[in-house]
Design a protein around this motif. Structure first.
Motif, PDB file in Angstrom:
ATOM      1  N   ASN B  33       0.834  -1.199   0.000  1.00 40.94           N
ATOM      2  CA  ASN B  33       0.000   0.000   0.000  1.00 40.94           C
ATOM      3  C   ASN B  33       0.877   1.261   0.000  1.00 40.94           C
ATOM      4  N   ASP B  34       1.937   1.228   0.795  1.00 37.22           N
ATOM      5  CA  ASP B  34       2.834   2.390   0.881  1.00 37.22           C
ATOM      6  C   ASP B  34       3.554   2.610  -0.451  1.00 37.22           C
ATOM      7  N   VAL B  35       3.982   1.506  -1.111  1.00 36.79           N
ATOM      8  CA  VAL B  35       4.626   1.630  -2.428  1.00 36.79           C
ATOM      9  C   VAL B  35       3.636   2.264  -3.399  1.00 36.79           C
ATOM     10  N   PHE B  36       2.393   1.797  -3.341  1.00 37.49           N
ATOM     11  CA  PHE B  36       1.340   2.300  -4.246  1.00 37.49           C
ATOM     12  C   PHE B  36       1.129   3.803  -4.014  1.00 37.49           C
ATOM     13  N   ALA B  37       1.001   4.207  -2.762  1.00 37.48           N
ATOM     14  CA  ALA B  37       0.749   5.630  -2.446  1.00 37.48           C
ATOM     15  C   ALA B  37       1.937   6.502  -2.863  1.00 37.48           C
ATOM     16  N   ILE B  38       3.164   6.045  -2.560  1.00 34.91           N
ATOM     17  CA  ILE B  38       4.361   6.839  -2.887  1.00 34.91           C
ATOM     18  C   ILE B  38       4.529   6.949  -4.407  1.00 34.91           C
ATOM     19  N   ALA B  39       4.250   5.852  -5.106  1.00 30.16           N
ATOM     20  CA  ALA B  39       4.352   5.898  -6.578  1.00 30.16           C
ATOM     21  C   ALA B  39       3.329   6.894  -7.134  1.00 30.16           C
ATOM     22  N   LEU B  40       2.094   6.821  -6.657  1.00 26.55           N
ATOM     23  CA  LEU B  40       1.049   7.735  -7.156  1.00 26.55           C
ATOM     24  C   LEU B  40       1.394   9.190  -6.854  1.00 26.55           C
ATOM     25  N   ASN B  41       2.036   9.437  -5.715  1.00 20.72           N
ATOM     26  CA  ASN B  41       2.396  10.815  -5.357  1.00 20.72           C
ATOM     27  C   ASN B  41       3.498  11.373  -6.250  1.00 20.72           C
ATOM     28  N   SER B  42       4.182  10.496  -6.972  1.00 20.17           N
ATOM     29  CA  SER B  42       5.275  10.977  -7.836  1.00 20.17           C
ATOM     30  C   SER B  42       4.865  10.993  -9.303  1.00 20.17           C
ATOM     31  N   ILE B  43       3.592  10.687  -9.570  1.00 21.67           N
ATOM     32  CA  ILE B  43       3.103  10.656 -10.949  1.00 21.67           C
ATOM     33  C   ILE B  43       2.044  11.733 -11.128  1.00 21.67           C
ATOM     34  N   THR B  44       2.152  12.544 -12.178  1.00 19.05           N
ATOM     35  CA  THR B  44       1.174  13.593 -12.434  1.00 19.05           C
ATOM     36  C   THR B  44      -0.220  12.990 -12.517  1.00 19.05           C
ATOM     37  N   PRO B  45      -1.154  13.512 -11.697  1.00 17.03           N
ATOM     38  CA  PRO B  45      -2.490  12.920 -11.722  1.00 17.03           C
ATOM     39  C   PRO B  45      -3.208  13.229 -13.036  1.00 17.03           C
ATOM     40  N   ARG B  46      -4.103  12.318 -13.421  1.00 15.16           N
ATOM     41  CA  ARG B  46      -4.944  12.548 -14.608  1.00 15.16           C
ATOM     42  C   ARG B  46      -6.381  12.241 -14.206  1.00 15.16           C
ATOM     43  N   TYR B  47      -6.971  13.222 -13.533  1.00 19.20           N
ATOM     44  CA  TYR B  47      -8.363  13.033 -13.116  1.00 19.20           C
ATOM     45  C   TYR B  47      -9.286  13.167 -14.321  1.00 19.20           C
ATOM     46  N   VAL B  48     -10.198  12.244 -14.417  1.00 18.79           N
ATOM     47  CA  VAL B  48     -11.218  12.295 -15.485  1.00 18.79           C
ATOM     48  C   VAL B  48     -12.567  12.064 -14.830  1.00 18.79           C
ATOM     49  N   SER B  49     -13.597  12.482 -15.503  1.00 23.57           N
ATOM     50  CA  SER B  49     -14.919  12.252 -14.897  1.00 23.57           C
ATOM     51  C   SER B  49     -15.255  10.783 -15.107  1.00 23.57           C
ATOM     52  N   LYS B  50     -16.008  10.213 -14.182  1.00 22.08           N
ATOM     53  CA  LYS B  50     -16.240   8.760 -14.189  1.00 22.08           C
ATOM     54  C   LYS B  50     -16.942   8.317 -15.456  1.00 22.08           C
ATOM     55  N   ASP B  51     -17.690   9.229 -16.068  1.00 17.74           N
ATOM     56  CA  ASP B  51     -18.488   8.803 -17.228  1.00 17.74           C
ATOM     57  C   ASP B  51     -17.561   8.418 -18.383  1.00 17.74           C
ATOM     58  N   ASN B  52     -16.656   9.314 -18.774  1.00 23.08           N
ATOM     59  CA  ASN B  52     -15.860   9.003 -19.981  1.00 23.08           C
ATOM     60  C   ASN B  52     -14.444   8.576 -19.611  1.00 23.08           C
ATOM     61  N   GLY B  53     -14.228   8.382 -18.284  1.00 24.71           N
ATOM     62  CA  GLY B  53     -12.864   8.092 -17.858  1.00 24.71           C
ATOM     63  C   GLY B  53     -12.374   6.708 -18.227  1.00 24.71           C
ATOM     64  N   ILE B  54     -13.274   5.724 -18.199  1.00 22.92           N
ATOM     65  CA  ILE B  54     -12.851   4.333 -18.403  1.00 22.92           C
ATOM     66  C   ILE B  54     -12.192   4.186 -19.783  1.00 22.92           C
ATOM     67  N   ALA B  55     -12.817   4.774 -20.790  1.00 29.86           N
ATOM     68  CA  ALA B  55     -12.251   4.660 -22.158  1.00 29.86           C
ATOM     69  C   ALA B  55     -10.863   5.292 -22.181  1.00 29.86           C
ATOM     70  N   TYR B  56     -10.744   6.430 -21.470  1.00 28.38           N
ATOM     71  CA  TYR B  56      -9.445   7.130 -21.428  1.00 28.38           C
ATOM     72  C   TYR B  56      -8.378   6.216 -20.817  1.00 28.38           C
TER      73      TYR B  56
END
Lengths: 92, 92
Positions: B33-56
């Motif tokens: 879990n800690d590896v996952f959180a630290i990795a995500l904190n070092s990657i630029t987030p790409r928030y998408v809306s749930k509707d069209n996000g899955i295809a993205y």
């Protein structure tokens, strides 16, 4: 795996707080969602594990500088969505 | 509001794929879990809306450069957690 971005509840809280004061051509749910996504994409994520994350988030509520930074990012995101709304009300 | 960080499923997928190959002093759920959180904190987030996000998200799976970038970030996060494990197995 159980992590979440501690910035999500903070940005959601600030967006809901200021939403009525914000001027935009369209204030539908999708436009609000787009402002939320764009604001989060411009803020450094702070993923924490779900177990100890809640306390971390609460501590941030008292960080005036962070709150100011979030409000600025929301204002920038609002400007982008106002200039290029993607919702059905503006699709030709 | 319904948004999610499209990088979360991509990082989770890569972490699960490589987890058995990774060497760490502790491979408990919290360390993962800690590896996952630290990795995500070092990657630029790409928030998408749930509707069209899955295809993205699906489209990103084929982006070799992004996958490589994710694997590098996971390796860096793994190194940090290996050096300073925070789980109960290592708390004195």
């Amino acid at each position: 795996m159980k992590v979440f971005n501690a910035m999500e509840p903070l940005v959601a809280e600030a967006l809901n707080e200021y939403w009525s004061d914000i001027n935009m051509p369209c204030k539908c749910e999708q436009c609000k969602n787009d402002v939320f996504a764009i604001a989060l994409n411009s803020i450094t994520p702070r993923y924490v594990s779900k177990d100890n994350g809640i306390a971390y988030v609460k501590a941030q509520y008292f960080d005036k500088q962070m709150k100011t930074n979030i409000v600025v990012k929301i204002a920038e995101a609002t400007k982008k969505v106002a200039e290029h709304p993607q919702c059905a009300n503006f699709q030709r």
